[in-house]
Design a protein around this motif. Sequence first.
Motif, PDB file in Angstrom:
ATOM      1  N   PHE A  59       0.825  -1.208   0.000  1.00  0.00           N
ATOM      2  CA  PHE A  59       0.000   0.000   0.000  1.00  0.00           C
ATOM      3  C   PHE A  59       0.861   1.260   0.000  1.00  0.00           C
ATOM      4  O   PHE A  59       0.604   2.207  -0.754  1.00  0.00           O
ATOM      5  CB  PHE A  59      -0.945  -0.003   1.204  1.00  0.00           C
ATOM      6  CG  PHE A  59      -1.817   1.205   1.271  1.00  0.00           C
ATOM      7  CD1 PHE A  59      -2.893   1.346   0.412  1.00  0.00           C
ATOM      8  CD2 PHE A  59      -1.559   2.220   2.176  1.00  0.00           C
ATOM      9  CE1 PHE A  59      -3.697   2.471   0.454  1.00  0.00           C
ATOM     10  CE2 PHE A  59      -2.342   3.353   2.235  1.00  0.00           C
ATOM     11  CZ  PHE A  59      -3.425   3.477   1.371  1.00  0.00           C
ATOM     12  N   ALA A  60       1.896   1.280   0.834  1.00  0.00           N
ATOM     13  CA  ALA A  60       2.780   2.454   0.896  1.00  0.00           C
ATOM     14  C   ALA A  60       3.474   2.682  -0.438  1.00  0.00           C
ATOM     15  O   ALA A  60       3.591   3.825  -0.902  1.00  0.00           O
ATOM     16  CB  ALA A  60       3.809   2.277   2.008  1.00  0.00           C
ATOM     17  N   LEU A  61       3.935   1.616  -1.073  1.00  0.00           N
ATOM     18  CA  LEU A  61       4.578   1.768  -2.378  1.00  0.00           C
ATOM     19  C   LEU A  61       3.591   2.293  -3.422  1.00  0.00           C
ATOM     20  O   LEU A  61       3.954   3.121  -4.259  1.00  0.00           O
ATOM     21  CB  LEU A  61       5.169   0.433  -2.834  1.00  0.00           C
ATOM     22  CG  LEU A  61       6.441  -0.004  -2.126  1.00  0.00           C
ATOM     23  CD1 LEU A  61       6.803  -1.430  -2.514  1.00  0.00           C
ATOM     24  CD2 LEU A  61       7.588   0.941  -2.434  1.00  0.00           C
ATOM     25  N   GLU A  67       2.587   5.568 -10.228  1.00  0.00           N
ATOM     26  CA  GLU A  67       2.883   5.327 -11.641  1.00  0.00           C
ATOM     27  C   GLU A  67       3.495   3.935 -11.876  1.00  0.00           C
ATOM     28  O   GLU A  67       3.536   3.457 -13.007  1.00  0.00           O
ATOM     29  CB  GLU A  67       3.809   6.417 -12.208  1.00  0.00           C
ATOM     30  CG  GLU A  67       5.184   6.486 -11.580  1.00  0.00           C
ATOM     31  CD  GLU A  67       5.264   7.343 -10.322  1.00  0.00           C
ATOM     32  OE1 GLU A  67       6.395   7.603  -9.893  1.00  0.00           O
ATOM     33  OE2 GLU A  67       4.228   7.751  -9.763  1.00  0.00           O
ATOM     34  N   TYR A  68       3.948   3.284 -10.822  1.00  0.00           N
ATOM     35  CA  TYR A  68       4.522   1.946 -10.937  1.00  0.00           C
ATOM     36  C   TYR A  68       3.564   0.850 -10.450  1.00  0.00           C
ATOM     37  O   TYR A  68       3.992  -0.252 -10.130  1.00  0.00           O
ATOM     38  CB  TYR A  68       5.827   1.845 -10.145  1.00  0.00           C
ATOM     39  CG  TYR A  68       6.903   2.763 -10.662  1.00  0.00           C
ATOM     40  CD1 TYR A  68       7.433   2.584 -11.923  1.00  0.00           C
ATOM     41  CD2 TYR A  68       7.361   3.815  -9.888  1.00  0.00           C
ATOM     42  CE1 TYR A  68       8.425   3.429 -12.407  1.00  0.00           C
ATOM     43  CE2 TYR A  68       8.350   4.666 -10.353  1.00  0.00           C
ATOM     44  CZ  TYR A  68       8.877   4.471 -11.616  1.00  0.00           C
ATOM     45  OH  TYR A  68       9.850   5.309 -12.088  1.00  0.00           O
ATOM     46  N   ALA A  69       2.282   1.144 -10.443  1.00  0.00           N
ATOM     47  CA  ALA A  69       1.294   0.194  -9.915  1.00  0.00           C
ATOM     48  C   ALA A  69       1.335  -1.140 -10.652  1.00  0.00           C
ATOM     49  O   ALA A  69       1.175  -2.197 -10.036  1.00  0.00           O
ATOM     50  CB  ALA A  69      -0.102   0.787  -9.983  1.00  0.00           C
ATOM     51  N   PRO A  74       2.049  -7.038  -9.051  1.00  0.00           N
ATOM     52  CA  PRO A  74       2.556  -8.412  -9.209  1.00  0.00           C
ATOM     53  C   PRO A  74       3.652  -8.759  -8.199  1.00  0.00           C
ATOM     54  O   PRO A  74       3.746  -9.901  -7.756  1.00  0.00           O
ATOM     55  CB  PRO A  74       3.110  -8.436 -10.633  1.00  0.00           C
ATOM     56  CG  PRO A  74       2.431  -7.321 -11.329  1.00  0.00           C
ATOM     57  CD  PRO A  74       2.183  -6.276 -10.283  1.00  0.00           C
ATOM     58  N   GLY A  75       4.447  -7.771  -7.805  1.00  0.00           N
ATOM     59  CA  GLY A  75       5.458  -8.021  -6.779  1.00  0.00           C
ATOM     60  C   GLY A  75       4.821  -8.392  -5.458  1.00  0.00           C
ATOM     61  O   GLY A  75       5.307  -9.267  -4.741  1.00  0.00           O
TER      62      GLY A  75
END
Length: 94
Positions: A59-61, A67-69, A74-75
């Motif tokens: 969630f934090a990322l 923009e890197y969702a 998948p990670g």
Amino acid sequence: MTVLPSVTCPGCGARAMTLARRLSMGPLVDHECKVCGRILTVTFWRWAIVSIPLYVTVFALLVVYPEYALAIAPGGLLAALALTPFVPLTERRD
């Protein structure tokens, strides 16, 4: 065929469910073993210790780097797959 320990029924030892169904489990979500019919669950504390830090990190990322969702989601799924063996199935006790 080798059965993953994370989807093996603790009662009968057979493959209890699919991996996708196993990933949907939590302390409030039970599933029935498709072989013996036992109701299986995961213990709250083992689930919380493994899952909550993972969900908070993903969630934090997503908040910091929206923009890197497509790369973060998948990670998170791969991390959940890797951590699944640390939260074993148990038979539900009423």
